[in-house]
Design an enzyme around this catalytic site. Structure first.
Site, PDB file in Angstrom:
ATOM      1  N   TYR A  37       0.821  -1.215   0.000  1.00  0.00           N
ATOM      2  CA  TYR A  37       0.000   0.000   0.000  1.00  0.00           C
ATOM      3  C   TYR A  37       0.857   1.267   0.000  1.00  0.00           C
ATOM      4  CZ  TYR A  37      -3.975  -3.022   1.172  1.00  0.00           C
ATOM      5  OH  TYR A  37      -4.938  -3.991   1.162  1.00  0.00           O
TER       6      TYR A  37
ATOM      7  N   LYS B  11       3.689 -15.284   2.552  1.00  0.00           N
ATOM      8  CA  LYS B  11       3.604 -16.086   1.335  1.00  0.00           C
ATOM      9  C   LYS B  11       5.038 -16.424   0.926  1.00  0.00           C
ATOM     10  CE  LYS B  11       1.129 -17.837  -2.039  1.00  0.00           C
ATOM     11  NZ  LYS B  11       0.286 -19.018  -1.832  1.00  0.00           N
TER      12      LYS B  11
ATOM     13  N   ASP C 298      -2.846 -18.180   2.170  1.00  0.00           N
ATOM     14  CA  ASP C 298      -4.005 -18.939   1.663  1.00  0.00           C
ATOM     15  C   ASP C 298      -4.465 -19.964   2.695  1.00  0.00           C
ATOM     16  OD1 ASP C 298      -1.465 -19.886   1.114  1.00  0.00           O
ATOM     17  OD2 ASP C 298      -1.989 -20.900  -0.740  1.00  0.00           O
TER      18      ASP C 298
ATOM     19  N   ASP D 242      -5.080  -6.673   6.169  1.00  0.00           N
ATOM     20  CA  ASP D 242      -6.315  -5.986   5.786  1.00  0.00           C
ATOM     21  C   ASP D 242      -7.416  -7.025   5.573  1.00  0.00           C
ATOM     22  OD1 ASP D 242      -8.075  -4.093   4.923  1.00  0.00           O
ATOM     23  OD2 ASP D 242      -7.013  -3.562   3.080  1.00  0.00           O
TER      24      ASP D 242
ATOM     25  N   ASP E 216     -10.551  -8.513   8.526  1.00  0.00           N
ATOM     26  CA  ASP E 216     -11.984  -8.459   8.200  1.00  0.00           C
ATOM     27  C   ASP E 216     -12.608  -9.850   8.303  1.00  0.00           C
ATOM     28  OD1 ASP E 216     -12.130  -5.777   7.813  1.00  0.00           O
ATOM     29  OD2 ASP E 216     -12.914  -5.868   5.771  1.00  0.00           O
TER      30      ASP E 216
END
Ligand code: NAD
Length: 356
Positions: free
Chosen positions: A142, A191, A223, A247, A251
Site C-alpha cells: 500500500y 507467502k 491462503d 487488511d 476483516d
C-alpha cells in the site's frame, strides 16, 4: 493519575458512540480515582465543513500532544461526491502517517451471549473465540513504489511489496509482547513460498522469537491462514502479518464474531501512544436515531486503558461490564434477536456504566 485524551467524534454515528465511551471512561475515573481530560478535535466531514480540509493541522498538533486518541468514525453521504484526495476518510490515512501508527490491533472476540451471531457452525466456536490480528499498517504494497507503463501487452500497472527488516522487527515485537499477555502463541502469516519480501519477513520474525522462549511461533501461508480461520479458528491466539494480508484477514476474523457494532481496534505507535476506534464506519443510515451500538467504541476505550495507559484492572472492568450487559439480554437493534430487550445507544451506554 491524569491522562489527556484527544477526542475525534467525527461524522454520522461517531459523536453518539464517542459520547457513550466518554461516559464510561468518566465512570471508570470516578471508581478508580483517575482523571481523564478530553480535547475535542475536528476531523473528517465535519472538519471539511468547518475548516475546508478533512484533517486540519491543529488536529494533528493536538493529537501529538495527547496521551492517546479516541476516534468515532468519519465520512458520509454529504461528502461522497468529493474527489478521492478530498474525502473525509483521507483524515484516517493522514492521522496514521502523522502519528506514526505502524501497528493495527484488532481483537476478534466472540461473546458467549452473541454466539448465535457467528456464521460458523456452533461446534467450531464452542467455548468461545479470542483472537488478535496484529497488522503492519505503514509499509508493504500500500505504500510501495507504484506506476503505470507501456508494454507490448498494453498498459501495465504495478505496485511494489517491500518490507525492511526494521519494519518487520517492530511489528513482530508488538505481536510477541501481546502474546506474552495472552496465550503465548504467535502465528506469522506470509507467502514465503513465492515472495522474497515474505522470506525476509519470516526470517526476521523467527529471529525476534528467540527473545520470547515462552511463546510458540508458527508460520502459515496466507491462503492456508484464510482457510484455517474458518475451519478451526480456536487454534489462533495472536496473528501477525503485513499490511495487505492483514487488511483481508482482520476483516475475515471480525466477520466470525458477528456484528460490526461490537468490534474495537487500536493503532499503535512507538512508546505506547495509540489511536483507538471502532472498526465500523459512520453508518449514515442510522445516524442521529439513537440506534447505533456504542459497544465497539466503549471496548476501544478499554483497549486504550490497557495498551496506552497500562490500566488493566480498569480495562477488565469495562470488558466485564459489557459482557454482563449482554448476558442480561440487552441489545441494540443491530444485535437484537427475539426474546432479548431492545435498547438505544444512550441506554446501552448507561447500562455499561451501571455495571461498572
Ligand atoms: P459502516 O460501517 O458505516 O456501515 C455498514 C452497516 O453497518 C450499515 O448498515 C450500518 O448501519 C451498520 N453499522 C455500522 N456501525 C454500526 C453500529 N455501531 N451500530 C449499529 N449498526 C452499525 O460502513 P459503510 O456504510 O460502508 O460506510 C459509511 C461511511 O463510513 C462511509 O462514508 C465510509 O467511507 C465511512 N467509513 C469510515 C470508517 C472510519 O471512520 N474508520 C470506516 C469504514 C467506513
Amino acid at each position: 493519575m491524569k491522562y489527556n485524551i484527544a477526542l475525534i467524534h467525527g461524522d454520522g454515528i461517531g459523536p453518539e458512540v464517542v459520547n457513550e465511551a466518554v461516559n464510561v471512561l468518566d465512570t471508570v475515573a470516578k471508581k478508580f480515582g483517575h482523571e481523564f481530560c478530553y480535547t475535542p478535535l475536528l476531523a473528517g466531514g465535519c472538519a471539511i465543513d468547518a475548516k475546508g480540509e478533512c484533517l486540519p493541522q491543529e488536529t494533528i498538533d493536538a493529537c501529538k500532544k495527547a496521551d492517546a486518541v479516541l476516534l468515532g468514525a468519519v465520512g458520509g453521504w454529504k461528502w461522497d461526491t468529493l474527489p478521492g484526495d478530498k474525502r473525509p476518510e483521507r483524515a484516517l490515512l493522514g492521522l496514521r502517517k502523522e502519528l506514526g501508527l505502524f501497528a493495527n490491533i484488532r481483537p476478534a472476540l466472540l461473546f458467549d451471549a452473541l454466539a448465535e451471531a457467528c456464521p460458523l457452525k456452533p461446534e467450531i466456536v464452542e467455548g468461545g473465540l479470542d483472537i488478535v490480528v496484529v497488522r503492519e499498517l505503514t509499509g508493504g504494497i500500500y505504500f510501495g513504489e507504484r506506476g503505470t507503463k507501456e508494454t507490448p501487452m498494453g498498459l501495465a500497472a504495478y505496485d511494489v511489496e517491500q518490507y525492511a527488516e526494521e519494519e518487520v522487527r517492530r511489528i513482530a515485537v508488538t505481536a510477541f509482547d501481546m502474546a506474552m499477555k495472552r496465550n503465548k502463541k504467535v502465528t506469522s502469516v506470509d507467502k514465503a513460498n513465492v515472495l522474497d519480501s515474505s522470506r525476509l519477513w519470516r526470517r526476521v520474525v523467527t529471529e525476534v522469537a528467540k527473545d520470547y522462549p515462552e511463546v510458540t511461533l508458527e508460520h502459515l501461508y496466507i491462503d492456508n491462514a484464510a482457510m484455517q480461520l474458518v475451519r478451526n479458528p480456536k487454534q489462533f491466539d495472536v496473528i501477525v502479518t503485513g499490511n495487505i494480508f492483514g487488511d483481508i484477514l482482520s476483516d475475515e476474523a471480525s466477520m466470525i464474531t458477528g456484528s460490526i457494532g461490537m468490534l474495537p481496534s487500536a493503532s499503535l505507535a512507538a512508546g505506547n501512544f495509540g489511536m483507538y476506534e471502532p472498526v465500523h464506519g459512520s453508518a449514515p443510515d442510522i445516524a442521529g436515531q439513537d440506534k447505533a451500538n456504542p459497544l465497539a467504541t466503549i471496548l476501544s476505550a478499554a483497549m486504550m486503558l490497557r495498551y496506552t495507559f497500562g490500566l488493566s484492572k480498569e480495562a477488565d472492568a469495562i470488558e466485564n461490564a459489557v459482557k454482563a450487559v449482554l448476558a442480561k439480554g440487552y441489545r441494540t437493534p443491530d444485535i437484537y434477536t427475539e426474546g432479548t430487550t431492545l435498547v438505544g445507544t444512550k441506554e446501552a451506554g448507561r447500562l455499561v456504566c451501571a455495571e461498572i
